[in-house]
Write an enzyme that holds these catalytic residues in place. Structure first.
Site, PDB file in Angstrom:
ATOM      1  N   GLU A 122      12.295  63.098  79.375  1.00  0.00           N
ATOM      2  CA  GLU A 122      11.055  62.773  80.095  1.00  0.00           C
ATOM      3  C   GLU A 122       9.995  63.865  79.908  1.00  0.00           C
ATOM      4  OE1 GLU A 122      10.768  59.874  80.972  1.00  0.00           O
ATOM      5  OE2 GLU A 122      12.852  59.221  81.164  1.00  0.00           O
TER       6      GLU A 122
ATOM      7  N   HIS B  44       9.206  57.170  72.138  1.00  0.00           N
ATOM      8  CA  HIS B  44      10.471  56.709  71.593  1.00  0.00           C
ATOM      9  C   HIS B  44      10.282  56.507  70.088  1.00  0.00           C
ATOM     10  CE1 HIS B  44      11.094  54.914  75.848  1.00  0.00           C
ATOM     11  NE2 HIS B  44      11.523  56.165  75.791  1.00  0.00           N
TER      12      HIS B  44
ATOM     13  N   ARG C  28      14.213  84.409  69.091  1.00  0.00           N
ATOM     14  CA  ARG C  28      15.384  84.668  68.259  1.00  0.00           C
ATOM     15  C   ARG C  28      15.001  85.193  66.871  1.00  0.00           C
ATOM     16  NH1 ARG C  28      16.694  80.486  71.549  1.00  0.00           N
ATOM     17  NH2 ARG C  28      15.963  78.843  70.149  1.00  0.00           N
TER      18      ARG C  28
ATOM     19  N   ASP D 234      19.006  89.472  65.066  1.00  0.00           N
ATOM     20  CA  ASP D 234      20.302  88.930  64.657  1.00  0.00           C
ATOM     21  C   ASP D 234      20.872  88.096  65.806  1.00  0.00           C
ATOM     22  OD1 ASP D 234      19.792  90.498  62.504  1.00  0.00           O
ATOM     23  OD2 ASP D 234      21.349  91.983  62.913  1.00  0.00           O
TER      24      ASP D 234
ATOM     25  N   GLU E  52      22.434  82.727  58.167  1.00  0.00           N
ATOM     26  CA  GLU E  52      23.043  83.422  57.032  1.00  0.00           C
ATOM     27  C   GLU E  52      24.565  83.362  57.003  1.00  0.00           C
ATOM     28  OE1 GLU E  52      18.947  84.921  57.455  1.00  0.00           O
ATOM     29  OE2 GLU E  52      20.576  84.601  58.888  1.00  0.00           O
TER      30      GLU E  52
END
Length: 486
Positions: A188, A197, A266, A269, A342
């Site tokens: 939602e 959709h 992120r 590592d 990796e």
């Protein structure tokens, strides 16, 4: 072997080549084509795949009025959990109720999952009047609604998301990770961000939507998008009754096309699965009974899929937009477009590990594993068990970007070159010789007693050069019988 290097030659492996290889090499080929419609024989293709599957989610171009086209700046949206019935509560629902603390926490995790992948700054406010997105429950619906939300429009400054309080999915563990209630929050919220959709169907349709009758292209399933109504089984995956808590492969591409990407999350590592440092429940495995379901969005660093705690046979593919079978589920882990992971660590089952074009570190763990590094200078460990290291072309370990196999055990492990592409001139296949003579397919095995490293090289014809094949195998001397040539 440095003396063999000189001229450059071009050669590449062809998936369409009419070849026959060993059982392990053919199993690898099967998994390289897994979940690809038309190539995976386990998938019944009811609808044609779409090259624009992600774009279909934003086909209506729904946008907020205060949104501009500069995706480099974070777009701010304020949200609130309503504490009382609003004056503009939709006509077809009644008997308002507020979110409790656990429900708020679950909804915030869904909000966070969108902020993780898109350049959106969500800010909570207690002032309902200034909120762009509101959250509330209802007890009665004239239309039998389970949950619904509104799409943004230029003239709208506030959109509601509404949920049926009588549904058990919002009052028990279903709002935890992998629960249907948690996915509903994510779904939602996706609507309020402009995602539709995958096709023009809705829960309010007179005839209930089905994949067969309502989907218009192959990828309309919960394997590709949380915005779909249809089971992942329609596209070959199987999540065993759990649901994604966060945006999936096509959701990420779609939302980034509208708002830009979150390019700071992120960036170091990152470990996904066991030993995860993501601080996200859907990226984290705690024990062998954990169930993972996610698409990895990552922006940098040297990253690892750690699935070492699982005992089932797993298929781990590090290529972007690919699907992996992890922890007993099918196609439950995928990688967003443009993302590089990796490294991979398998569990104690008989795993297949597939590398990408980066310099991968692949560790099979216990079990009889198949290890395929792909392109890049890879470091490979089979772990305990009878492991097979497969190579399909010289590009996967050329002399200047050699692979290293670190724990090869002669008499147990194998190096499989039965499907090695030697080009049109290499019809004789790979064969061992004492010295290179310039013939295509000649292979030489040498051992350095000082470094305790084996050198295995294949010549593609002429003087040995930078475009030929060379892999390093650490340990005791290995034998020609440790290789599968055909």
């Amino acid at each position: 072997m440095e003396k063999y290097m000189s001229l450059k030659k071009k050669i590449s492996y062809s998936e369409d080549k009419d070849v026959s290889g060993s059982e392990k090499a053919n199993e690898l080929l099967k998994w390289l084509q897994a979940y690809i419609p038309g190539k995976d024989s386990n998938i019944v293709v009811e609808h044609e795949p779409s090259k624009d599957a992600a774009k279909e989610l934003i086909r209506g171009d729904y946008r907020w009025g205060h949104q501009d086209d500069d995706k480099s700046k974070a777009f701010q949206l304020k949200y609130t959990f309503l504490e009382s019935k609003p004056d503009d509560m939709p006509w077809h629902i009644s008997e308002f109720s507020a979110f409790n603390e656990k429900q708020k926490a679950a909804a915030k995790l869904s909000i966070q999952s969108w902020a993780d992948v898109a350049n959106i700054n969500f800010v909570e406010t207690t002032d309902a009047k200034e909120a762009n997105i509101t959250f509330g429950f209802f007890d009665v619906s004239l239309t039998g609604s389970y949950a619904f939300a509104y799409l943004p429009r230029p003239e709208k400054t506030q959109l509601g998301t509404w949920y049926n309080a009588k549904s058990r999915t919002f009052s028990n563990n279903d709002i935890d990770v992998n629960g249907y209630g948690r996915q509903t929050f994510t779904h939602e919220i996706g609507h309020t961000l402009g995602l539709q959709h995958p096709a023009d169907y809705n829960a309010s349709d007179e005839v209930s939507p089905t994949y067969k009758n309502s989907a218009t292209y192959f990828e309309d399933s919960r394997a590709y998008t949380v915005m779909s109504y249809f089971s992942e089984k329609n596209t070959g995956q199987d999540f065993k009754g759990i649901y994604s808590s966060a945006p999936l492969l096509n959701d990420i591409s779609a939302i980034q096309a509208v708002y830009g990407a979150n390019n700071t999350i992120r960036a170091d590592d990152t470990v996904y699965g066991f030993n995860s440092n993501t601080d996200r429940d859907f990226y984290t495995a705690k024990d062998e009974n954990s169930k993972l379901l996610f698409t990895a969005w990552d922006t940098g660093g040297n990253d690892t899929f750690d699935f070492s705690g699982f005992t089932q046979d797993q298929r781990i593919n590090l290529n972007e937009a690919s699907f992996s079978d992890v922890g007993g589920l099918k196609g439950n882990v995928s990688i967003a477009r443009g993302v590089t992971i990796e490294n991979a660590i398998g569990g104690s089952g008989n795993d297949v590990l597939i590398g990408n074009d980066a310099a991968n570190t692949l560790k099979g763990g216990a079990g009889d594993d198949i290890i395929y590094g792909g392109l890049g200078a890879d470091n490979l460990w089979g772990g305990e068990g009878k492991d097979t290291f497969v190579y399909l072309s010289a590009k996967e370990s050329p002399p200047l970007e050699r692979d290293w196999i670190h724990d090869f055990v002669s008499g147990e492990d194998k190096i499989d070159v039965s499907l090695f592409d030697l080009g049109e001139a290499g019809k004789g296949g790979v064969r061992f010789v004492r010295e290179f003579t310039g013939e295509v397919g000649e292979a030489v095995l040498r051992y350095n007693t000082v470094d305790k490293v084996n050198d295995f090289a294949i010549n593609l014809g002429g003087e040995f050069s930078y475009d030929d094949f060379w892999v390093k195998i650490v340990g005791e001397p290995i034998l020609e019988s440790d290789f599968i040539l055909s």
